[in-house]
Design a protein around this motif. Sequence first.
Motif, short mmCIF file in Angstrom:
data_model
loop_
_atom_site.label_atom_id
_atom_site.label_comp_id
_atom_site.label_asym_id
_atom_site.label_seq_id
_atom_site.Cartn_x
_atom_site.Cartn_y
_atom_site.Cartn_z
N ARG A 40 48.50 46.58 42.43
CA ARG A 40 49.05 47.76 41.73
C ARG A 40 48.56 47.83 40.30
O ARG A 40 48.24 48.91 39.78
CB ARG A 40 50.59 47.71 41.76
CG ARG A 40 51.19 48.04 43.12
CD ARG A 40 52.69 48.33 42.98
NE ARG A 40 53.42 47.16 42.49
CZ ARG A 40 53.98 46.26 43.29
NH1 ARG A 40 53.88 46.37 44.61
NH2 ARG A 40 54.65 45.24 42.78
N VAL A 41 48.50 46.67 39.63
CA VAL A 41 48.03 46.65 38.25
C VAL A 41 46.56 47.04 38.16
O VAL A 41 46.15 47.81 37.28
CB VAL A 41 48.26 45.26 37.62
CG1 VAL A 41 47.65 45.19 36.22
CG2 VAL A 41 49.74 44.93 37.55
N VAL A 42 45.75 46.52 39.09
CA VAL A 42 44.32 46.84 39.09
C VAL A 42 44.11 48.34 39.32
O VAL A 42 43.32 49.00 38.62
CB VAL A 42 43.58 46.03 40.18
CG1 VAL A 42 42.14 46.52 40.32
CG2 VAL A 42 43.60 44.54 39.82
N GLU A 43 44.82 48.90 40.32
CA GLU A 43 44.62 50.29 40.68
C GLU A 43 45.15 51.27 39.63
O GLU A 43 44.61 52.37 39.46
CB GLU A 43 45.30 50.57 42.03
CG GLU A 43 44.64 49.84 43.18
CD GLU A 43 45.48 49.88 44.46
OE1 GLU A 43 46.58 50.47 44.41
OE2 GLU A 43 45.04 49.31 45.48
N GLY A 44 46.20 50.87 38.93
CA GLY A 44 46.79 51.77 37.93
C GLY A 44 46.75 51.20 36.53
O GLY A 44 47.71 51.37 35.76
N PHE A 45 45.64 50.53 36.18
CA PHE A 45 45.56 49.85 34.88
C PHE A 45 45.76 50.84 33.74
O PHE A 45 45.16 51.91 33.70
CB PHE A 45 44.22 49.15 34.74
CG PHE A 45 44.17 48.23 33.53
CD1 PHE A 45 44.64 46.94 33.61
CD2 PHE A 45 43.68 48.69 32.31
CE1 PHE A 45 44.62 46.10 32.50
CE2 PHE A 45 43.65 47.86 31.20
CZ PHE A 45 44.13 46.56 31.30
N ILE A 76 45.01 37.72 36.16
CA ILE A 76 44.25 37.82 37.41
C ILE A 76 43.89 39.28 37.71
O ILE A 76 42.79 39.59 38.16
CB ILE A 76 45.05 37.21 38.57
CG1 ILE A 76 45.20 35.70 38.36
CG2 ILE A 76 44.38 37.48 39.91
CD1 ILE A 76 46.15 35.02 39.32
N ALA A 77 44.84 40.19 37.43
CA ALA A 77 44.56 41.62 37.65
C ALA A 77 43.42 42.08 36.75
O ALA A 77 42.53 42.83 37.19
CB ALA A 77 45.82 42.44 37.38
N ALA A 78 43.44 41.65 35.50
CA ALA A 78 42.37 42.04 34.58
C ALA A 78 41.03 41.46 35.02
O ALA A 78 39.99 42.14 34.98
CB ALA A 78 42.70 41.58 33.16
N PRO A 82 36.75 45.50 37.69
CA PRO A 82 35.35 45.47 37.26
C PRO A 82 35.10 46.19 35.95
O PRO A 82 34.04 46.00 35.32
CB PRO A 82 34.61 46.16 38.42
CG PRO A 82 35.65 47.03 39.06
CD PRO A 82 36.94 46.29 38.93
N TYR A 83 36.07 47.00 35.50
CA TYR A 83 35.89 47.77 34.27
C TYR A 83 36.47 47.06 33.05
O TYR A 83 36.36 47.55 31.93
CB TYR A 83 36.52 49.15 34.41
CG TYR A 83 35.93 49.95 35.54
CD1 TYR A 83 34.68 50.55 35.41
CD2 TYR A 83 36.61 50.09 36.75
CE1 TYR A 83 34.12 51.28 36.46
CE2 TYR A 83 36.06 50.81 37.80
CZ TYR A 83 34.82 51.40 37.65
OH TYR A 83 34.27 52.11 38.69
#
Length: 268
Positions: A40-45, A76-78, A82-83
Motif C-alpha cells: 500500500r505504501v509503495v503504490e500510494g507513496f 522496505i517500502a521506500a 523504483p522512483y
Amino acid sequence: MHFYTTTGMPIFETIDPAKLFVDPAYQRDIGERGLRQIRRVVEGFDWAKFKPPICAYADHDGATVLKVLDGQHTAIAAASNPYITEIPVMIVEADDTASQAKAFIGQNTQNLAVTNLQLHQAAIAAADEDALTLELTCAAANVKLLRTPNSYTGDGSRQTIAVKQIESLIARRGRIVARRILEVIADAERGPITATQIKAAEMLLTDREYADQIDPADLTSAIVDLLYTAEEEAKFYVISHKVTLWKALGVVWFRKCKKRRGAALRVA
C-alpha cells in the motif's frame, strides 16, 4: 529546570533505503499483513505522509551499517519503490545490539501495532533481566514461548504466546511457583497454553479455597480428562454466574479434580 540525557541530539541524513539494515535479533517478522502494508505504501507513496525511519550506526560482520530501530516497513517500502533513491532518516546514538534493542522498545512501547511478543524479543536482545527470567522459567517448565502468533507446530502443546500473563505470574508468585503452574498445564499436552488457562491454574493452585483440596498432578489429569469441553462449559458458566472466563474455567477444572486435604501448592 535542566534535563540531562546520556545521548546526543539526533541528526538527519538522506540515505539510499536499500542500504539500511534490519536486525532480526529484535525486529519483527514482516508477515503477510506487513507485506500488504508495504504494498500500500509503495503504490500510494506520498511524501506528506512519510515518517522518517529511526536508525543507528552499528557494526555488522566487520562493516558499518545503518540499522533501522523503528520504521522498517517504511524503509522496505521506500527500497521497493523504483522512483525513490533517497529518504531522510533520523540517526540516534545506540552503539550495540542491546542499546539498539532498548531504543526499539522505547520507540514502540506505546505502538499498538507492535506486539508484546516483539517487545519481549527486543528485551531479550537488550539482556533485560525480567525477560531473561521469563525465558528461563518457560524453559524449566518445558514450555516454548513463540516469537510470533500463529506459529504453533503440531497441536500447539507446550507452546504459548501468553508472554504478558507469564510475566505477571512471575511478578506475583515468583519464578519457582510460576514454573510449577506452567508445568501443570503443559503436562496435560492438550494444545496451546493460553492466558485464560494460566490464570485459572494459578487460582486453583494458590487460592486456599481450592488449593488445600487438590493436588497439582490431579489438576493435570482433570485437564486431560475434560479435553476441549472445559472451555465450552466455562462459557456457559460465565453467562449463568456473571464471572470472568478464567474464573469459570478454574471452577470447571476444580469440579473434575479429585479432592484431597492439605494438598496446596506452597508459594515460596
